[in-house]
Design a protein around this motif. Structure first.
Motif, mmCIF file in Angstrom:
data_model
loop_
_atom_site.group_PDB
_atom_site.id
_atom_site.type_symbol
_atom_site.label_atom_id
_atom_site.label_comp_id
_atom_site.label_asym_id
_atom_site.label_seq_id
_atom_site.Cartn_x
_atom_site.Cartn_y
_atom_site.Cartn_z
ATOM 1 N N TYR A 51 1.036 -1.033 -0.048
ATOM 2 C CA TYR A 51 0.061 -0.154 0.182
ATOM 3 C C TYR A 51 0.929 1.254 0.055
ATOM 4 O O TYR A 51 0.505 1.981 -0.778
ATOM 5 C CB TYR A 51 -1.076 -0.018 1.227
ATOM 6 C CG TYR A 51 -2.084 -0.974 1.254
ATOM 7 C CD1 TYR A 51 -2.596 -1.589 0.038
ATOM 8 C CD2 TYR A 51 -2.546 -1.600 2.449
ATOM 9 C CE1 TYR A 51 -3.510 -2.567 -0.001
ATOM 10 C CE2 TYR A 51 -3.420 -2.451 2.381
ATOM 11 C CZ TYR A 51 -3.940 -3.076 1.380
ATOM 12 O OH TYR A 51 -5.024 -3.753 1.308
ATOM 13 N N VAL A 56 -0.290 -1.170 -4.932
ATOM 14 C CA VAL A 56 -1.761 -1.646 -4.988
ATOM 15 C C VAL A 56 -2.600 -0.194 -4.605
ATOM 16 O O VAL A 56 -2.521 0.372 -3.614
ATOM 17 C CB VAL A 56 -2.153 -2.603 -3.763
ATOM 18 C CG1 VAL A 56 -3.622 -2.843 -3.569
ATOM 19 C CG2 VAL A 56 -1.265 -4.010 -4.001
ATOM 20 N N ASP A 59 -7.432 -0.354 -1.570
ATOM 21 C CA ASP A 59 -6.895 -1.421 -0.344
ATOM 22 C C ASP A 59 -8.043 -2.415 -0.269
ATOM 23 O O ASP A 59 -9.092 -2.287 -1.068
ATOM 24 C CB ASP A 59 -6.563 -0.688 0.720
ATOM 25 C CG ASP A 59 -7.631 0.148 1.566
ATOM 26 O OD1 ASP A 59 -9.071 -0.154 0.973
ATOM 27 O OD2 ASP A 59 -7.774 1.053 2.243
ATOM 28 N N GLN A 60 -7.929 -3.221 0.660
ATOM 29 C CA GLN A 60 -9.043 -4.316 1.026
ATOM 30 C C GLN A 60 -10.315 -3.848 1.377
ATOM 31 O O GLN A 60 -11.302 -4.431 1.397
ATOM 32 C CB GLN A 60 -8.365 -5.433 1.882
ATOM 33 C CG GLN A 60 -8.285 -4.962 3.262
ATOM 34 C CD GLN A 60 -7.413 -6.082 4.078
ATOM 35 O OE1 GLN A 60 -6.354 -6.075 3.653
ATOM 36 N NE2 GLN A 60 -8.555 -6.613 4.971
ATOM 37 N N TRP A 61 -10.101 -2.462 1.930
ATOM 38 C CA TRP A 61 -11.484 -1.715 2.474
ATOM 39 C C TRP A 61 -11.987 -1.135 1.237
ATOM 40 O O TRP A 61 -12.859 0.078 1.811
ATOM 41 C CB TRP A 61 -11.255 -1.004 3.818
ATOM 42 C CG TRP A 61 -10.672 -1.874 4.773
ATOM 43 C CD1 TRP A 61 -11.451 -2.696 5.638
ATOM 44 C CD2 TRP A 61 -9.093 -2.230 5.089
ATOM 45 N NE1 TRP A 61 -10.284 -3.561 6.485
ATOM 46 C CE2 TRP A 61 -9.089 -3.250 6.002
ATOM 47 C CE3 TRP A 61 -7.987 -1.719 4.425
ATOM 48 C CZ2 TRP A 61 -7.867 -3.579 6.741
ATOM 49 C CZ3 TRP A 61 -6.731 -2.073 4.925
ATOM 50 C CH2 TRP A 61 -6.699 -2.946 6.095
ATOM 51 N N ARG A 62 -11.616 -1.080 0.154
ATOM 52 C CA ARG A 62 -11.971 -0.326 -1.081
ATOM 53 C C ARG A 62 -11.888 1.310 -0.939
ATOM 54 O O ARG A 62 -12.789 2.012 -1.105
ATOM 55 C CB ARG A 62 -13.620 -0.870 -1.338
ATOM 56 C CG ARG A 62 -14.001 -2.209 -1.585
ATOM 57 C CD ARG A 62 -15.216 -2.441 -2.284
ATOM 58 N NE ARG A 62 -15.269 -1.591 -3.449
ATOM 59 C CZ ARG A 62 -16.467 -1.931 -4.108
ATOM 60 N NH1 ARG A 62 -17.480 -2.585 -3.587
ATOM 61 N NH2 ARG A 62 -16.654 -1.188 -5.431
ATOM 62 N N SER A 65 -5.378 3.765 -1.313
ATOM 63 C CA SER A 65 -4.143 3.541 -0.537
ATOM 64 C C SER A 65 -3.532 4.945 -0.169
ATOM 65 O O SER A 65 -3.670 5.776 -1.041
ATOM 66 C CB SER A 65 -3.240 2.405 -1.098
ATOM 67 O OG SER A 65 -2.665 2.886 -2.285
ATOM 68 N N SER A 70 -7.566 5.015 4.700
ATOM 69 C CA SER A 70 -7.037 3.507 4.378
ATOM 70 C C SER A 70 -6.059 3.281 5.704
ATOM 71 O O SER A 70 -6.268 1.968 6.109
ATOM 72 C CB SER A 70 -6.129 3.396 3.096
ATOM 73 O OG SER A 70 -5.476 2.201 3.141
ATOM 74 N N SER A 77 -8.395 -2.743 11.999
ATOM 75 C CA SER A 77 -8.218 -4.222 11.574
ATOM 76 C C SER A 77 -7.041 -4.812 12.225
ATOM 77 O O SER A 77 -7.321 -5.841 12.878
ATOM 78 C CB SER A 77 -7.928 -4.489 10.142
ATOM 79 O OG SER A 77 -8.086 -5.795 9.560
ATOM 80 N N GLU A 83 -13.166 -4.603 11.827
ATOM 81 C CA GLU A 83 -13.255 -4.646 10.452
ATOM 82 C C GLU A 83 -14.388 -3.257 9.996
ATOM 83 O O GLU A 83 -15.630 -3.693 10.136
ATOM 84 C CB GLU A 83 -13.638 -5.949 9.620
ATOM 85 C CG GLU A 83 -12.544 -6.879 10.050
ATOM 86 C CD GLU A 83 -11.221 -6.637 9.406
ATOM 87 O OE1 GLU A 83 -11.102 -5.763 8.146
ATOM 88 O OE2 GLU A 83 -10.076 -6.937 9.825
ATOM 89 N N PRO A 86 -16.659 -1.781 3.944
ATOM 90 C CA PRO A 86 -15.994 -1.158 2.750
ATOM 91 C C PRO A 86 -16.655 0.185 2.373
ATOM 92 O O PRO A 86 -17.628 0.443 2.548
ATOM 93 C CB PRO A 86 -16.272 -2.468 1.742
ATOM 94 C CG PRO A 86 -16.770 -3.513 2.036
ATOM 95 C CD PRO A 86 -17.564 -3.014 3.426
#
Length: 373
Positions: A51, A56, A59-62, A65, A70, A77, A83, A86
């Protein structure tokens, strides 16, 4: 600061969570050439390499980055075991959305909470690593240096507020089945053993399902019923569910308020029926809710003030006068005397005025004047 990426709304009210151990700093050491104060849990730039180097972008949380949102989502997390849904929005929206979803948002910083500012076009969020009075230490991204890590000490009052998704100060155990300490009125609970989910806040309620060790739930209420505290949340179907987590102690007896409803706790259970408290009589329904307004008990009517105390003497309700005895019972279908004056109330308890009863004329105040004979 961040930009909003459209995404789906999280449909589950529960998720698996693992609480990771945080680094407790008990002496002063250096991060990036700056000293970290004792008791700080600052971790430095632990943001994932893929990140921070931009390889990327989403990120995984939409979220984009290298933005503050983010980094805050990553810390929640990896450290808090929480968590975030998103695409949670721009930083300036976080506190408003969190409050709507039932999370506590206030001006009281806690270690592990999210410092939230609405200043600027997109606002800003940061992770709180230390609290000392009104002074807080925060870790963040994209503040001061574009798309880079930063740590600073500021006044808590400079922030719009603090979002308590799952503070680190709430990571110790309250009971053998759940983790938490002085739980806020809403938040996320991580379970440490199998716990039943019931359809009522009662040990006799139907068991719907179970939570298992490591699973978590976002609750929006805490209730005190049946001698216990209960976590409560809405299920997929919209039905309310309850999880017992702590037995009430004698020290927790007394008045309890849930929303606009009052209860009275006694010996770990809610009072029902009539109860004399500090010289005043109160009435509680079968479900423990404090009564107000008219209440019929047996063949007699009583009136409870909005504050719950039983009314005695004269009462004017919706333009009609009534009289309540010292016992609280409403007088009905009878003559009676108050301060040397005679009055009459009909079968509904209403004071008779400007009429003749039993051959006596009553004036506009209901006072008996003279016989017509």
């Amino acid at each position: 600061m961040t930009f909003l990426i459209s995404g789906v709304k999280k449909s589950r009210s529960t998720q698996f969570g693992v609480v990771l151990t945080t680094l407790l700093v008990t002496s002063t050491f250096l991060f990036g050439g700056e000293s970290v104060q004792a008791d700080s849990v600052a971790r430095g730039d632990d943001y994932p390499l893929h990140y921070k180097n931009g390889s990327v972008e989403i990120d995984q949380w939409r979220m984009y980055s290298r933005q503050c949102t983010s980094f805050a989502a990553f810390r929640l997390s990896s450290v808090n075991g929480f968590e975030i849904p998103p695409a949670y929005g721009n930083a300036n929206e976080w506190g408003h959305r969190a409050r709507r979803e039932g999370y506590r948002v206030d001006t009281k910083p806690e270690v592990g909470s999210i410092a939230w500012s609405t200043e600027g076009y997109y606002g800003h969020v940061a992770w709180v690593s230390n609290v000392s009075g009104d002074t807080i230490e925060i870790e963040e991204y994209n503040y001061g240096v574009r798309e880079r890590y930063n740590r600073r000490i500021v006044k808590a009052s400079t922030m719009t507020g603090f979002i308590h998704f799952r503070d680190l100060s709430s990571s110790r155990g309250v009971s053998e089945g759940v983790r938490g300490l002085e739980l806020s009125s809403s938040g996320t609970m991580v379970f440490t053993r199998k716990m039943p989910i019931r359809n009522q806040p009662s040990s006799e309620g139907q068991v719907i399902d179970y939570y298992y060790s490591g699973e978590s739930v976002h609750y929006d209420q805490i209730l005190e019923k049946d001698g216990h505290k209960w976590l409560s949340y809405l299920s997929y179907s919209g039905a309310r569910r309850y999880v017992q987590y702590e037995e009430l102690s004698a020290s927790e007896n007394g008045w309890k308020k849930e929303g606009s409803i009052w209860y009275y706790q006694e010996d770990g259970k809610q009072a029902t029926g009539w109860k004399k408290i500090k010289g005043d009589w109160y009435h509680f329904k079968e479900n423990g809710v404090m009564s107000s307004g008219w209440v019929k008990d047996g063949s007699h009517w009583y009136y409870l003030k909005q504050t719950g105390q039983m009314q005695t003497g004269w009462l004017k309700d919706k333009g009609t006068w009534y009289y309540l005895e010292e016992s609280g019972r409403m007088k009905a279908s009878q003559w009676f005397q108050v301060s040397g004056k005679h009055y009459y109330v009909d079968s509904s308890g209403a004071l008779a005025v400007n009429r003749v009863v039993d051959g006596y004329k009553l004036d506009s105040n209901g006072v008996r004047m003279s016989s017509l004979s």
